[in-house]
Design an enzyme around this catalytic site. Structure first.
Site, mmCIF file in Angstrom:
data_model
loop_
_atom_site.group_PDB
_atom_site.id
_atom_site.type_symbol
_atom_site.label_atom_id
_atom_site.label_comp_id
_atom_site.label_asym_id
_atom_site.label_seq_id
_atom_site.Cartn_x
_atom_site.Cartn_y
_atom_site.Cartn_z
ATOM 1 N N ASP A 1 -2.890 5.173 8.287
ATOM 2 C CA ASP A 1 -3.315 3.769 8.226
ATOM 3 C C ASP A 1 -4.704 3.564 8.825
ATOM 4 O O ASP A 1 -5.176 4.365 9.636
ATOM 5 C CB ASP A 1 -2.292 2.933 9.006
ATOM 6 C CG ASP A 1 -2.181 1.508 8.500
ATOM 7 O OD1 ASP A 1 -3.076 1.055 7.767
ATOM 8 O OD2 ASP A 1 -1.192 0.833 8.855
ATOM 9 N N GLU B 1 -2.178 1.631 -0.421
ATOM 10 C CA GLU B 1 -2.093 0.174 -0.266
ATOM 11 C C GLU B 1 -3.223 -0.484 -1.053
ATOM 12 O O GLU B 1 -3.099 -0.727 -2.234
ATOM 13 C CB GLU B 1 -2.130 -0.209 1.208
ATOM 14 C CG GLU B 1 -1.876 -1.701 1.423
ATOM 15 C CD GLU B 1 -1.988 -2.113 2.879
ATOM 16 O OE1 GLU B 1 -1.374 -3.126 3.239
ATOM 17 O OE2 GLU B 1 -2.695 -1.436 3.647
ATOM 18 N N GLU C 1 2.528 -7.578 3.480
ATOM 19 C CA GLU C 1 2.151 -7.676 4.887
ATOM 20 C C GLU C 1 1.287 -8.907 5.162
ATOM 21 O O GLU C 1 1.230 -9.400 6.291
ATOM 22 C CB GLU C 1 1.388 -6.424 5.323
ATOM 23 C CG GLU C 1 2.241 -5.174 5.364
ATOM 24 C CD GLU C 1 1.456 -3.964 5.828
ATOM 25 O OE1 GLU C 1 0.448 -4.154 6.549
ATOM 26 O OE2 GLU C 1 1.834 -2.843 5.482
#
Length: 855
Positions: free
Chosen positions: A358, A407, A413
């Site tokens: 991430d 993503e 999110e």
């Protein structure tokens, strides 16, 4: 279905006219030379209609301006024909047939480069190839779109998570927009993006400079050592043709992984969005494992907050139930070769199957070099990977098939409103798997219907589909959950059945002999339709799942239909529907398949109490594996595994079949090397077996023990049983620094620097097994001088769960507190730092000169 059409690439040297087109020529790329200026441009036509106006070509390097004063030196054309297979995507098997024309061009000082243009059924692409590695400063590359064309754009940010919006090519504000960008030019659609970008180059955005011109803007001012650039990619067709395109993957480099049998897409239970603190909770993660096992989901992702103290045990717990564990990492924890060489083999030993990486949040060349490195290293270790806070797909999943999803989307999110949902499948998801993390039933704004939410795993494609809500939420919607348990994440075929960006989207995807249809809409209630012409000869059994009013659970109905029929479903505001379609063979009453479960088994190991293993000694372990279910298990192997450098006497125990009530047992001797590092250890004894519908099931229990510490040692030189930290990793012999590993400074308290010690951030805990052999612990505790605002922490020395010493609250600038703590008989030492009662911000704390004296 789109029919195959002949393809050509056309070069026109002005003032000569372009070559004539034939009715079979759907796409043409016109490369035009202006001899007066020495410039080249490219335009694109579909069935004679210009969809990309003449647009500049060229590149500027550190040694030459190759955007004007150019002349053609040579030209050649070839056909590119390839077949390849993906592990993810809108269809697994791909066929490539491109016409490639290479223009060798020369500029001032005889500087040269090649312009390579490809024309395919679904688009046009070009790239620049330099004769030798050269620093690139910029490109002249741009795309001129008719100003009145509808446009769906996303303001650029490096994590590609902004909302997309509708405008026109000319009306969009001057500024940067992200790839991919979609335009509607009359009856045709154009999607602009890039392909085959890696660490040899930098990523780019599209800068709207006015009118309808979108300039390629590199994200580095200087790209070092470039030779072959990315493909500047124009996907062209009707809306279905653009959406079903595989051009981005087709242009990418072939797979670098010969054996992909270990790569397994699938559904993932994921807890972070619905309950942020849950990844820190071992018992709560077991609930997610139980839920995944019960519903046939093969994975659980443990996000930010997991602890190495319990992940090995969670992994064993999950694997015995046919579920595998995936772990989250901040990219800074894996950004160096040393960190990857330490962590990735450890994950393998734990049994972890993949990682979510991430916060890369950059399209720079250096960040792309990180992508290259970690993709190669995870492939070597057979660890699958998911990129979050990342760039968009550029064909990486073809080159590295263990990349299951990325993503780069305004996803769940962000707690998004639904108006973006019917844009994503026609834009972002066209270029590769999209980790939207769908199906929010109780988390989030709750403005879509349940039918809309459960349609998203069909409308959106992702090799790993991480479901956003908690087990209890899904259990409250049993019919919705039944559908989620059926929907796969691997597709053999994808068809766009209807829709328009920002309004509706209806997709049909095939896995084996079953079709899954998903439709979503935003705005008022309406009827969604899906012509069933994609089906073959029937009849077909169609199970439709639709909303049942409000946010009640969905309902399911069954009908027999044929390929000449149209499925029509009335949906509420912001609604949707799904359907499962299978051959209507005699006796078939449902398309749903049973959820596979692993058999009930048990494993016992000895010793059951902790082993104290002196260096150079040996000890015995045993294991007994039993099947409790009536279903037998096949190809069973029972064996222990030991830490690196240790050895085992005794072979694995195997049997072809193990039936109910039968026991497979083994006995082995573990040898501890003379140079064994002190600290805690595990010797797992594992039974592995085969049953249908699962990879090899792994059932393990660990024999635990300790190699006792002797002599004297600094804590920073020892192995930790576990280490948790409030910001980044615990650092050895440096301050906590930032979120990455190894990014601290010299340890410094109240102006005095120290060469040895631990740099931590509250809340922090370092656990070390001692074995009762140590007499004293000494250290200087205090707040590190690198804190930019007053921090405060309290330090605790804990032995076998009992607080042996605590400092009280220390603040930035306070003199270090010298500690001398008796440890006689202590088997497990924990060094804990709390936040001082005012939050953890700025709480960078040091255990300077932390030292142990042992027998």
């Amino acid at each position: 279905m789109r029919k195959t059409l002949a393809l050509v690439g056309v070069l026109t040297l002005l003032p000569l006219p372009a070559q004539a087109e034939t009715p079979a020529q759907a796409l043409t790329a016109n490369v035009v030379h202006d001899p007066a200026k020495g410039t080249f441009s490219l335009s694109v036509q579909r069935d004679g209609r210009t969809v990309v106006l003449p647009s500049p070509l060229g590149i500027r390097t550190a040694t030459a301006d190759l955007t004007s004063g150019l002349r053609q030196v040579a030209r050649s054309t070839r056909t590119v024909s390839e077949k390849y297979r993906m592990t993810t995507g809108k269809r697994l098997d791909r066929t490539v047939r491109h016409t490639e024309t290479r223009y060798s061009l020369s500029g001032a000082g005889n500087a040269r480069f090649d312009l390579v243009v490809r024309v395919a059924e679904d688009g046009v692409a070009y790239r620049y190839e330099l004769p030798e590695p050269t620093d690139v400063l910029s490109e002249a590359s741009a795309f001129a779109i008719p100003a009145e064309a509808n446009a769906w754009l996303m303001p650029y940010n490096p994590q590609h998570e902004n909302r997309r919006f509708r405008t026109t090519a000319g009306a969009a504000a001057v500024g940067e927009y992200g790839n991919p960008s979609l335009f509607q030019v009359g009856e045709d659609f154009v999607l602009l993006t890039e392909s085959n970008v890696d660490g040899r180059y930098a990523g780019s955005s599209l800068r709207h400079t006015g009118g309808g011109t979108y300039q390629v803007q590199l994200k580095d001012q200087r790209v070092t050592g470039a030779r072959i650039g990315p493909w500047r990619t124009v996907i062209v067709g009707d809306l279905a043709g653009v959406t079903e395109s595989t051009l981005v993957d087709d242009l990418a480099e072939p797979s670098r992984i010969a054996d992909t049998s270990w790569i397994r897409p699938g559904k993932v239970a994921w807890s972070w969005l619905s309950e942020h603190s849950s990844p820190r909770d071992f018992e709560r993660q077991k609930v997610y494992v139980d839920f995944a096992a019960r519903n046939g989901w093969p994975y659980v992702l443990v996000d930010e907050g997991w602890s190495d103290k319990w992940v090995p045990e969670l992994t064993r717990y999950a694997r015995a139930k046919g579920v595998d564990i995936l772990l989250w990492f901040h990219w800074n924890q894996l950004d160096t070769a040393a960190e990857r060489q330490t962590m990735l083999p450890l994950l393998q030993r734990w049994g972890v199957k993949g990682v979510k990486v991430d916060f890369m949040e950059s399209d720079s060349q250096s960040r792309y070099q990180f992508y290259d490195a970690i993709l190669a290293d995870t492939a070597q270790r057979k660890l699958m990977i998911n990129f979050h806070g990342s760039t968009i797909p550029h064909g990486l999943a073809r080159t590295w098939p263990h990349l299951l999803t990325m993503e780069a989307v305004h996803g769940a999110e962000q707690l998004p409103l639904p108006d973006g949902n019917p844009i994503q499948p026609f834009t972002r998801n066209v270029v590769g798997s999209m980790d939207f993390t769908p199906v929010s039933l109780e988390v989030g704004p709750k403005v879509t219907s349940i039918g809309h939410e459960i349609a998203l795993p069909v409308v959106f494609e992702s090799g790993w589909t991480h479901f956003a809500d908690k087990p209890e939420a899904y259990d409250r919607y049993p019919e919705a959950l039944r559908f989620l348990n059926q929907v796969p994440t691997v597709w053999h075929q994808t068809e766009v059945a209807g829709g328009y960006p920002g309004e509706t989207a209806v997709f049909a995807r095939r896995n084996g002999d079953r079709w899954f249809v998903g439709g979503i809409a935003v705005g008022d209630a309406r009827t969604l339709t899906a012509p069933l012409s994609f089906l073959g000869a029937g009849p077909w059994l169609v199970e439709t799942i639709r909303d049942n009013g409000g946010r009640d659970d969905v309902v399911r109905s069954t009908a027999r239909m044929s390929s000449s029929d149209t499925l029509s479903v009335r949906v509420p505001a912001n609604g949707g529907f799904t359907a499962v379609i299978c051959p209507a063979t005699q006796g078939t009453t449902t398309c749903y398949k049973p959820i596979p479960q692993v058999p009930q088994t048990s494993l016992t190991v000895t010793p059951t109490t902790s082993v104290t293993a002196e260096p150079g000694s040996s000890f015995e372990v045993t294991g007994s594996f039993t099947v409790s279910s009536t279903r037998p298990v096949m190809d069973v192997e029972l064996k222990p595994s030991v830490p690196d450098g240790w050895t085992v006497t005794g072979n694995p125990v195997t049997t072809r079949v193990l039936r109910q009530g039968e026991v497979l047992s083994g006995r082995w001797t573990v040898h501890v090397p003379a140079g064994a590092r002190p600290g805690g250890f595990e010797v797992p004894v594992a039974a592995e077996y085969l049953v249908p519908d699962f990879p090899r099931v792994h059932v393990a229990k660990a024999v635990r023990g300790l190699v006792p510490l002797t002599g004297q040692a600094y804590v920073s030189d020892l192995s930790f049983d576990s280490a948790t930290n409030g910001w980044g990793p615990v650092e050895r012999d440096m301050s906590n620094g930032e979120s990455g590993g190894g990014d601290g400074r010299p340890l410094s308290i109240a102006g005095t620097q120290y060469t040895k010690g631990l740099g931590v951030h509250a809340e922090s805990e370092v656990v070390i097994s001692l074995g009762g052999t140590c007499r004293t612990f000494t250290a200087k505790a205090g707040m590190d001088d690198e804190t930019t605002s007053p921090g405060s922490s309290a330090f605790q020395v804990i032995g076998d769960g009992r607080v042996l010493h605590q400092t009280g609250v220390l603040r930035t600038g306070d003199a270090p507190v010298a500690l001398t703590v008796a440890l006689t008989g202590v088997r497990v030492l924990a060094l804990k730092v709390t936040d001082g009662g005012d939050g953890k911000n700025f709480d960078h704390a040091d255990w300077a000169e932390a030292h142990l004296t042992c027998s």
